[in-house]
Design a protein around this motif. Structure first.
Motif, PDB file in Angstrom:
ATOM      1  N   SER A 218     -65.328  35.326   9.587  1.00 34.60           N
ATOM      2  CA  SER A 218     -63.987  35.826   9.845  1.00 34.60           C
ATOM      3  C   SER A 218     -63.547  35.419  11.246  1.00 34.60           C
ATOM      4  O   SER A 218     -64.267  35.606  12.223  1.00 34.60           O
ATOM      5  CB  SER A 218     -63.969  37.352   9.722  1.00 34.60           C
ATOM      6  N   ASP A 237     -65.255  36.995  14.421  1.00 34.80           N
ATOM      7  CA  ASP A 237     -65.567  38.415  14.347  1.00 34.80           C
ATOM      8  C   ASP A 237     -67.050  38.614  14.664  1.00 34.80           C
ATOM      9  O   ASP A 237     -67.914  37.937  14.095  1.00 34.80           O
ATOM     10  CB  ASP A 237     -65.244  38.924  12.942  1.00 34.80           C
ATOM     11  N   GLY A 240     -69.227  39.636  11.719  1.00 40.07           N
ATOM     12  CA  GLY A 240     -69.333  38.517  10.790  1.00 40.07           C
ATOM     13  C   GLY A 240     -70.257  37.431  11.305  1.00 40.07           C
ATOM     14  O   GLY A 240     -71.038  36.837  10.544  1.00 40.07           O
ATOM     15  N   ALA A 368     -60.599  40.745   8.963  1.00 41.84           N
ATOM     16  CA  ALA A 368     -62.070  40.724   9.015  1.00 41.84           C
ATOM     17  C   ALA A 368     -62.727  40.970   7.664  1.00 41.84           C
ATOM     18  O   ALA A 368     -63.854  40.515   7.437  1.00 41.84           O
ATOM     19  CB  ALA A 368     -62.568  41.754  10.029  1.00 41.84           C
ATOM     20  N   HIS A 369     -62.036  41.659   6.763  1.00 40.74           N
ATOM     21  CA  HIS A 369     -62.709  42.094   5.545  1.00 40.74           C
ATOM     22  C   HIS A 369     -62.059  41.609   4.251  1.00 40.74           C
ATOM     23  O   HIS A 369     -62.409  42.103   3.176  1.00 40.74           O
ATOM     24  CB  HIS A 369     -62.814  43.628   5.523  1.00 40.74           C
TER      25      HIS A 369
END
Length: 427
Positions: A218, A237, A240, A368-369
């Motif tokens: 990410s 990230d 990540g 991020a997700h």
């Protein structure tokens, strides 16, 4: 300045700290700035891009000599696969507010010098090791065994706000709320940059990339044109990156060698290499912004927003420095440095900085997700465009057929719909 006590001490001579110092000194206040680096900006790093509305707010009509690099007049968004890339190149000639690429070593030194010109005192090369706290109120700072007292202390420490953290005034930064930036600066002649980016002196490009550049982590990649150099790098990230177990330097080296980007820095001389933590937790991760005798500004407060297409932090740093200075000025007038009085700082931040963070409070979580954001989608977009352009002697398909051909077996249509809907609400 009193030998025994300063009215305000600022920890950190970066953008937020120098902005606060400039405003306070301009108002005739006694202000001392303690900077860890040998010079302001010596250890600071950003992509980087500054929106000049903030400078105008800080020093209306007086920032013409700021060492800005190039005005950003082109925005490029690039999707990358291992072998291919697809870019959307936008040129805007009518934006109401300007933005410029900047190099922090130059810009921070200039801003600090402006603060000194109006009376602020800078102490570079000194590390604040603690705070003086008396009866629950912050009353100064410690530099090793030396103590310097003040009516008010402003933290502009940056993302690693260790002084405030060790004093228990803010919580330790959570790894999930942090990104890592890795940046290279390549020296190139002004004429070479103009030719490679089809631009003219003073005008420049901001490029953001997603896909292969991050190896599925990410985050994204960036490129900014300066007067006689190019800033290029990655943002990932932290969680990540940890989960990927990939060496970040190797990811960056491969990214720079991608055929879509290597041509821009070919023949350039590497003159700077740096890494930096970036607060991206947003609204939900904001610390306590004020305590008795204490205010937190800039990156130390987490005033950064990443909405995918733009990343903002320097303008918020300046605006928070202004708000801190205005609050400090009122506190000095009232001789009241209590937490209750310093709440005015938060009130001053609400119209812009806090409003933006609240509006985009879900942006970090979304970026991020979202499972396919930095893997599947860049590949899909690139493949779709490649299929549209490809002529191989077979019967031509409609665009809807090409889109279906690219998507089938890679991602469910419902997942795409959900991600689009969520992105519209988050970004």
């Amino acid at each position: 300045m009193s030998e025994d006590k300063s009215q305000v001490i600022i920890i950190g001579g970066g953008i937020a700290g120098s902005a606060a110092a400039y405003r306070l000194a301009k108002a005739g206040r006694e202000v001392l700035v303690v900077e860890k680096g040998e010079t302001p900006g010596a250890k600071n790093m950003t992509g980087g891009r500054l929106y000049t509305y903030a400078l105008e707010n800080l020093m209306p009509g007086e920032w013409a000599d700021a060492p800005l690099e190039r005005e950003v007049t082109r925005e490029i968004l690039m999707m990358m696969t291992v072998d291919d890339s697809f870019a959307v190149d936008s040129t805007f000639g009518s934006l109401s507010q300007q933005s410029y690429s900047v190099l922090r070593s130059k810009f921070d030194a200039w801003l600090a010098s402006k603060a000194e010109e109006v009376g602020a005192m800078m102490i570079p090369g000194s590390t604040v090791t603690g705070l003086i706290i008396k009866d629950g109120k912050v009353s100064g700072i410690k530099i090793d065994d030396e103590e310097l007292e003040a009516d008010l202390v402003i933290s502009a420490e940056g993302v690693n706000a260790l002084v405030a953290e060790r004093a228990g005034l803010i919580k330790p930064v959570n790894v999930k709320d942090i990104a890592v930036g890795l940046k290279y600066v390549y020296k190139l002649s002004e004429s070479a940059i103009n030719e490679r980016f089809n631009t003219v002196s003073g005008k420049g490009v901001a490029m953001l990339c997603a896909g292969e550049c991050n190896k599925g982590i990410s985050g994204g990649a960036f490129l900014y044109t300066n007067k006689e150099s190019i800033s290029i790098g990655l943002v990932v990230d932290t969680q990540g990156w940890k989960d990927s177990k990939l060496p970040l330097v190797e990811v960056a080296e491969e990214f720079k060698q991608h055929q879509a980007l290597a041509r821009y820095i070919e023949g350039g001389e590497l003159i700077e290499y740096s890494a930096h933590l970036i607060p991206e937790g947003g609204y939900q991760s904001l610390p306590q912004l004020y305590s008795d005798g204490f205010i937190v500004t800039g990156d130390a407060a987490g005033f950064v927003v990443n909405r995918g297409l733009t990343v903002r932090g320097m303008d918020y740093a300046i605006m928070s420095g202004i708000a801190a200075a205005e609050t400090a000025n009122e506190a000095i007038e009232a001789d009241d440095y209590s937490k209750n009085f310093l709440k005015r700082y938060e009130d001053k931040l609400k119209p812009l900085v806090l409003k933006d963070l609240e509006t985009l409070k879900n942006s970090h979580d979304y970026i991020a997700h979202t499972h396919h954001m930095f893997t599947t989608y860049p590949t899909l977009i690139t493949d779709i465009m490649k299929n549209i352009y490809e002529v191989d002697g077979n019967p031509t398909k409609r665009i809807t057929g090409l889109v279906k051909q690219s998507i089938v077996g890679k991602v469910h249509y419902f997942d795409v719909f959900k991600d689009i809907l969520k992105g519209g609400k988050s970004l």
